[in-house]
Motif scaffolding. Sequence first.
Motif, PDB file in Angstrom:
ATOM      1  N   LYS A 103       0.713  -1.163   0.040  1.00 17.24           N
ATOM      2  CA  LYS A 103       0.010  -0.152  -0.062  1.00 17.24           C
ATOM      3  C   LYS A 103       1.067   1.257   0.092  1.00 17.24           C
ATOM      4  O   LYS A 103       0.532   2.264  -0.544  1.00 17.24           O
ATOM      5  N   ASP A 104       2.134   1.275   0.554  1.00 18.40           N
ATOM      6  CA  ASP A 104       2.875   2.388   0.559  1.00 18.40           C
ATOM      7  C   ASP A 104       3.711   2.326  -0.711  1.00 18.40           C
ATOM      8  O   ASP A 104       4.438   3.562  -1.250  1.00 18.40           O
ATOM      9  N   HIS A 105       4.043   1.270  -1.526  1.00 18.45           N
ATOM     10  CA  HIS A 105       5.092   1.323  -2.469  1.00 18.45           C
ATOM     11  C   HIS A 105       4.865   0.802  -3.868  1.00 18.45           C
ATOM     12  O   HIS A 105       5.492   0.792  -4.739  1.00 18.45           O
ATOM     13  N   LEU A 106       3.487   0.184  -4.030  1.00 23.65           N
ATOM     14  CA  LEU A 106       3.130  -0.329  -5.479  1.00 23.65           C
ATOM     15  C   LEU A 106       2.687   1.004  -6.037  1.00 23.65           C
ATOM     16  O   LEU A 106       1.841   1.817  -5.780  1.00 23.65           O
ATOM     17  N   ARG A 107       3.304   1.294  -7.463  1.00 29.77           N
ATOM     18  CA  ARG A 107       2.670   2.406  -8.341  1.00 29.77           C
ATOM     19  C   ARG A 107       1.181   1.977  -8.778  1.00 29.77           C
ATOM     20  O   ARG A 107       1.001   0.804  -8.988  1.00 29.77           O
ATOM     21  N   THR A 108       0.386   3.018  -8.698  1.00 25.96           N
ATOM     22  CA  THR A 108      -1.097   2.737  -9.111  1.00 25.96           C
ATOM     23  C   THR A 108      -1.275   2.530 -10.604  1.00 25.96           C
ATOM     24  O   THR A 108      -0.680   3.144 -11.326  1.00 25.96           O
ATOM     25  N   GLU A 109      -2.411   1.941 -10.983  1.00 28.42           N
ATOM     26  CA  GLU A 109      -2.474   2.144 -12.565  1.00 28.42           C
ATOM     27  C   GLU A 109      -2.886   3.244 -13.015  1.00 28.42           C
ATOM     28  O   GLU A 109      -2.625   3.695 -14.191  1.00 28.42           O
ATOM     29  N   LYS A 110      -3.527   4.283 -12.266  1.00 29.89           N
ATOM     30  CA  LYS A 110      -3.749   5.428 -12.702  1.00 29.89           C
ATOM     31  C   LYS A 110      -2.658   6.248 -12.919  1.00 29.89           C
ATOM     32  O   LYS A 110      -2.279   7.007 -13.882  1.00 29.89           O
ATOM     33  N   THR A 111      -1.481   6.193 -11.924  1.00 31.24           N
ATOM     34  CA  THR A 111      -0.112   6.709 -12.122  1.00 31.24           C
ATOM     35  C   THR A 111       0.637   6.382 -13.556  1.00 31.24           C
ATOM     36  O   THR A 111       1.113   7.049 -14.281  1.00 31.24           O
ATOM     37  N   VAL A 112       0.419   5.217 -13.754  1.00 33.85           N
ATOM     38  CA  VAL A 112       0.995   4.478 -14.953  1.00 33.85           C
ATOM     39  C   VAL A 112       0.134   4.746 -16.151  1.00 33.85           C
ATOM     40  O   VAL A 112       0.917   4.789 -17.260  1.00 33.85           O
ATOM     41  N   ALA A 113      -1.009   5.012 -15.768  1.00 36.48           N
ATOM     42  CA  ALA A 113      -1.849   5.339 -17.048  1.00 36.48           C
ATOM     43  C   ALA A 113      -2.103   3.981 -18.240  1.00 36.48           C
ATOM     44  O   ALA A 113      -1.938   4.329 -19.051  1.00 36.48           O
ATOM     45  N   ARG A 114      -2.266   2.831 -17.192  1.00 37.09           N
ATOM     46  CA  ARG A 114      -2.105   1.648 -18.285  1.00 37.09           C
ATOM     47  C   ARG A 114      -2.937   0.839 -17.419  1.00 37.09           C
ATOM     48  O   ARG A 114      -2.762   0.376 -16.252  1.00 37.09           O
ATOM     49  N   ARG A 115      -4.257   0.181 -17.898  1.00 39.99           N
ATOM     50  CA  ARG A 115      -4.951  -0.631 -17.038  1.00 39.99           C
ATOM     51  C   ARG A 115      -4.258  -1.812 -16.603  1.00 39.99           C
ATOM     52  O   ARG A 115      -3.549  -2.440 -17.411  1.00 39.99           O
ATOM     53  N   LYS A 116      -4.530  -2.231 -15.369  1.00 39.00           N
ATOM     54  CA  LYS A 116      -3.789  -3.572 -14.998  1.00 39.00           C
ATOM     55  C   LYS A 116      -2.314  -3.282 -14.536  1.00 39.00           C
ATOM     56  O   LYS A 116      -1.765  -4.384 -14.304  1.00 39.00           O
ATOM     57  N   ALA A 117      -1.966  -2.009 -14.482  1.00 34.84           N
ATOM     58  CA  ALA A 117      -0.514  -1.588 -14.061  1.00 34.84           C
ATOM     59  C   ALA A 117      -0.245  -1.718 -12.543  1.00 34.84           C
ATOM     60  O   ALA A 117      -1.672  -1.468 -11.774  1.00 34.84           O
ATOM     61  N   GLY A 118       0.646  -2.092 -12.157  1.00 28.32           N
ATOM     62  CA  GLY A 118       0.778  -2.118 -10.542  1.00 28.32           C
ATOM     63  C   GLY A 118       0.364  -3.494 -10.206  1.00 28.32           C
ATOM     64  O   GLY A 118      -0.920  -3.669 -10.036  1.00 28.32           O
ATOM     65  N   VAL A 119       1.254  -4.402 -10.087  1.00 27.28           N
ATOM     66  CA  VAL A 119       1.024  -5.739 -10.063  1.00 27.28           C
ATOM     67  C   VAL A 119       1.651  -6.542  -8.712  1.00 27.28           C
ATOM     68  O   VAL A 119       2.683  -6.268  -8.424  1.00 27.28           O
ATOM     69  N   LEU A 120       0.901  -7.039  -7.959  1.00 22.75           N
ATOM     70  CA  LEU A 120       1.424  -7.919  -6.704  1.00 22.75           C
ATOM     71  C   LEU A 120       0.745  -9.312  -7.022  1.00 22.75           C
ATOM     72  O   LEU A 120      -0.063  -9.595  -7.522  1.00 22.75           O
ATOM     73  N   VAL A 121       2.197 -10.172  -6.985  1.00 22.06           N
ATOM     74  CA  VAL A 121       1.821 -11.750  -6.925  1.00 22.06           C
ATOM     75  C   VAL A 121       2.156 -11.915  -5.380  1.00 22.06           C
ATOM     76  O   VAL A 121       3.431 -11.803  -4.972  1.00 22.06           O
ATOM     77  N   LEU A 122       1.144 -12.918  -4.893  1.00 18.49           N
ATOM     78  CA  LEU A 122       1.138 -13.148  -3.438  1.00 18.49           C
ATOM     79  C   LEU A 122       1.026 -14.614  -3.169  1.00 18.49           C
ATOM     80  O   LEU A 122       0.017 -15.213  -3.402  1.00 18.49           O
ATOM     81  N   LYS A 123       2.039 -15.267  -2.631  1.00 20.45           N
ATOM     82  CA  LYS A 123       1.873 -16.508  -2.394  1.00 20.45           C
ATOM     83  C   LYS A 123       1.231 -16.826  -0.924  1.00 20.45           C
ATOM     84  O   LYS A 123       1.507 -15.995  -0.140  1.00 20.45           O
ATOM     85  N   HIS A 124       0.257 -17.692  -0.902  1.00 15.83           N
ATOM     86  CA  HIS A 124      -0.351 -18.169   0.684  1.00 15.83           C
ATOM     87  C   HIS A 124      -0.784 -19.601   0.381  1.00 15.83           C
ATOM     88  O   HIS A 124      -0.580 -20.271  -0.738  1.00 15.83           O
ATOM     89  N   PHE A 125      -1.008 -20.112   1.708  1.00 15.44           N
ATOM     90  CA  PHE A 125      -1.652 -21.340   1.882  1.00 15.44           C
ATOM     91  C   PHE A 125      -2.987 -21.420   2.037  1.00 15.44           C
ATOM     92  O   PHE A 125      -3.431 -20.587   3.090  1.00 15.44           O
ATOM     93  N   ALA A 126      -3.416 -22.389   1.494  1.00 15.49           N
ATOM     94  CA  ALA A 126      -5.071 -22.291   1.546  1.00 15.49           C
ATOM     95  C   ALA A 126      -5.595 -22.486   2.841  1.00 15.49           C
ATOM     96  O   ALA A 126      -5.105 -23.320   3.429  1.00 15.49           O
TER      97      ALA A 126
END
Length: 263
Positions: free
Chosen positions: A191-214
Amino acid sequence: MPFRPTLPSLQPKSSSSTNWLSRQSRDPYVKQRLSHPALYRSRSAFKLLELDQKYGGFLSKPDVRAVVDLGAAPGGWSQVVAGKMGFDALDEDTTELAKEESSIPGRTKEKTIIAVDLLRMTPIPGVQILQGDMLSLRTAAQIKNFLSRPGNPEGKADVILSDMAANMTGNKIADSESSLDICNAVFAFTKDHLRTEKTVARRKAGVLVLKHFAHPLMTGFRKEYLDPHFTNVAYVKPDSSRAQSSEGYWVCMGWKGLHQGES
Ligand SMILES: C[S@@+](CC[C@H](N)C(=O)[O-])C[C@H]1O[C@@H](n2cnc3c(N)ncnc32)[C@H](O)[C@@H]1O
């Protein structure tokens, strides 16, 4: 250091280690890693390659300038990222073809890749390595320092990857809580460090890939933190992830930032 298969010792094996060896020898991804010219350091590298391919090559978009790889050791994911961003990230130059594959025309070296882990990592060309605990606020501050440079004064990342996993204890409740702690720490960083899709001006920009255990706790986490803040959230169990593992990945695209009044 490239992955090197260890020779089986002549000691009698327990049935679990025999099973493990037999599973490894049949595993197509272990075989692929051993024969692949890039000599990735981990089997996990194939999971990221698969996710990237499935979701439109988010690592290779021309506007992607900074990537943070959390829980990066031994370095397979960082090697994939470095290769996609135009660095020669191979541990060994085995073939000319491998060199050509890893150098993408039009890429400059003006890219930032930061790999963070509790463990020490062997260097990878193009990757800045930081040894630290992501559950500590100090590490987040250190990453921000690494990210901030003249071309990126706001110290933001375009892609945040987390393959972090705490050591499993076998106790389902304790293990799910550790996985949730990691997801919370990654979201706090995002929330503090990912660039937003609005700032990049590209849909789906600002990507997080997050591993977790079900676990049911994780469903709540997704609903509260991921779904409202990204344009698209998908759950993926890569083909290269072992079927018997409860791990899965959320691929979250299009960071919207926090809503008004949220902190
Ligand atoms: C599955 S491995 C990552 C493999 C890596 N993606 C690769 O391709 O080589 C998980 C890593 O998460 C790291 N890790 C677990 N908890 C962590 C924490 N609190 N801070 C930083 N790293 C952590 C572990 O040390 C371990 O190296």
